[in-house]
Design an enzyme around this catalytic site. Structure first.
Site, PDB file in Angstrom:
ATOM      1  N   GLU A   1      -8.735   0.081  -2.662  1.00 17.15           N
ATOM      2  CA  GLU A   1      -9.591  -0.026  -1.490  1.00 17.15           C
ATOM      3  C   GLU A   1     -10.426   1.234  -1.333  1.00 17.15           C
ATOM      4  O   GLU A   1      -9.997   2.313  -1.732  1.00 17.15           O
ATOM      5  CB  GLU A   1      -8.746  -0.171  -0.216  1.00 17.15           C
TER       6      GLU A   1
ATOM      7  N   HIS B   1      -3.914  -4.471   7.931  1.00 16.53           N
ATOM      8  CA  HIS B   1      -4.018  -3.422   8.936  1.00 16.53           C
ATOM      9  C   HIS B   1      -3.107  -3.739  10.111  1.00 16.53           C
ATOM     10  O   HIS B   1      -3.337  -4.685  10.862  1.00 16.53           O
ATOM     11  CB  HIS B   1      -5.441  -3.182   9.446  1.00 16.53           C
TER      12      HIS B   1
ATOM     13  N   ARG C   1      -9.278   8.427  -0.785  1.00 14.39           N
ATOM     14  CA  ARG C   1     -10.403   8.920  -0.005  1.00 14.39           C
ATOM     15  C   ARG C   1     -10.960  10.181  -0.661  1.00 14.39           C
ATOM     16  O   ARG C   1     -10.276  10.842  -1.433  1.00 14.39           O
ATOM     17  CB  ARG C   1      -9.967   9.177   1.439  1.00 14.39           C
TER      18      ARG C   1
ATOM     19  N   ASN D   1       0.855  -1.184   0.000  1.00 12.80           N
ATOM     20  CA  ASN D   1       0.000   0.000   0.000  1.00 12.80           C
ATOM     21  C   ASN D   1       0.897   1.243   0.000  1.00 12.80           C
ATOM     22  O   ASN D   1       1.698   1.431   0.911  1.00 12.80           O
ATOM     23  CB  ASN D   1      -0.897  -0.017   1.247  1.00 12.80           C
TER      24      ASN D   1
ATOM     25  N   HIS E   1      -4.199  11.748   0.681  1.00 10.01           N
ATOM     26  CA  HIS E   1      -2.981  11.019   0.317  1.00 10.01           C
ATOM     27  C   HIS E   1      -3.084  10.630  -1.156  1.00 10.01           C
ATOM     28  O   HIS E   1      -2.755  11.445  -2.008  1.00 10.01           O
ATOM     29  CB  HIS E   1      -2.717   9.833   1.259  1.00 10.01           C
TER      30      HIS E   1
ATOM     31  N   GLY F   1       1.058  -1.273   4.327  1.00 11.34           N
ATOM     32  CA  GLY F   1       1.500   0.047   3.924  1.00 11.34           C
ATOM     33  C   GLY F   1       2.241   0.796   5.009  1.00 11.34           C
ATOM     34  O   GLY F   1       3.447   1.003   4.935  1.00 11.34           O
TER      35      GLY F   1
ATOM     36  N   THR G   1      -8.082   6.401   9.478  1.00  8.27           N
ATOM     37  CA  THR G   1      -7.736   5.118   8.873  1.00  8.27           C
ATOM     38  C   THR G   1      -8.901   4.170   9.089  1.00  8.27           C
ATOM     39  O   THR G   1      -9.826   4.472   9.847  1.00  8.27           O
ATOM     40  CB  THR G   1      -6.434   4.549   9.476  1.00  8.27           C
TER      41      THR G   1
ATOM     42  N   HIS H   1      -5.645   3.422  -1.468  1.00  9.73           N
ATOM     43  CA  HIS H   1      -6.936   3.667  -0.822  1.00  9.73           C
ATOM     44  C   HIS H   1      -7.270   5.143  -0.978  1.00  9.73           C
ATOM     45  O   HIS H   1      -7.013   5.948  -0.083  1.00  9.73           O
ATOM     46  CB  HIS H   1      -6.857   3.274   0.656  1.00  9.73           C
TER      47      HIS H   1
ATOM     48  N   ARG I   1       4.431  18.548   1.156  1.00  6.96           N
ATOM     49  CA  ARG I   1       5.248  19.648   0.653  1.00  6.96           C
ATOM     50  C   ARG I   1       4.801  20.167  -0.711  1.00  6.96           C
ATOM     51  O   ARG I   1       5.387  21.106  -1.238  1.00  6.96           O
ATOM     52  CB  ARG I   1       6.712  19.193   0.543  1.00  6.96           C
TER      53      ARG I   1
END
Length: 237
Positions: free
Chosen positions: A70, A190, A45, A7, A50, A213, A100, A43, A18
């Site tokens: 995901e 996880h 969102r 991940n 991210h 990840g 998360t 993943h 940055r």
């Protein structure tokens, strides 16, 4: 052996802190595959804090192993996945503001919703996986949705193992045995790490894939990402 999917969300988190494009998520995806990883996971969102939706699109062109996306199947996520058509989609019931993932699906209460979503993805040739807690009833409920696989939510195991409690794996073993009996593939993820992955792998029958990840990227700060990927591969033999 159990497959390792890396991940790369945390790579995007570092980049986004940055601005600009350092580190480059596409290069990292290429590199982890070159180092031996069997797949790449993202993943995205809704707030794109991210991995961005455009990252997910561009990764389709560089992930030549297995591509796993995901997320919570809201409309924008479903549209993205149907556009990209990755190898696998993993359905996770996290809220839009969740830091998360913190729980698996109630596959019984959400049966109709999950069935509709999974049918749509499978009709488009995408393998499906449902994020679940290690509860046999939730595994049985997952079968009724038509999913190909489940992903065991392993935070409870990782916490217990970190405290020296090896019995923390017992619910996961029972859930895996039930999944095997019902013909479901088993993934897990996880808080899995170099410290706890070997014991998990050795005790979970039929474990097909782990998605790692946060720990992997954190460990790579000290040990180097190529080295860490290979350390995981050795433990997953």
């Amino acid at each position: 052996m159990t497959k390792l999917s890396v991940n790369i969300n945390k790579i995007a988190t570092l980049r986004n802190s940055r601005g600009g494009d350092m580190p480059n998520v596409l290069k990292v995806a290429k590199d982890v595959q070159k180092f031996g990883a069997h797949g790449v996971t993202v993943h995205p969102r809704p707030d794109e804090r991210h991995i961005r939706y455009q990252d997910a699109r561009e990764l389709k062109e560089v992930v030549y192993t297995e591509y796993n996306i995901e997320g919570n199947p809201i409309k924008s996520f479903m549209d993205l996945v149907l556009e990209i058509r990755p190898t696998q989609v993993t359905l996770v019931p996290d809220g839009e503001t969740a830091i998360t993932s913190n729980a698996g699906w109630d596959t019984i209460k959400n049966k109709d919703f999950l069935t509709d979503v999974i049918t749509e993805f499978k009709n488009n040739g995408i393998r499906t996986s449902v994020f679940v807690d290690p509860v046999e009833e939730m595994v049985e409920g997952a079968v009724a949705t038509g999913t190909d696989r489940i992903e065991l939510y392993t935070e409870a195991y990782a916490v217990a193992y970190g405290k020296g409690d090896v019995k923390g794996i017992e619910p996961f073993v029972k859930a895996a045995v039930r999944a095997n009996a019902l013909g479901l593939g088993i993934n897990a993820g996880h808080d899995l790490s170099l410290d706890n992955i070997k014991f998990f792998k050795e005790n979970i029958p039929g474990l097909l894939e782990v998605s790692i990840g946060h720990a992997l990227i954190a460990e790579s700060l000290y040990l180097g990402i190529e080295n860490v990927v290979n350390l995981y591969l050795n433990k997953l033999q």
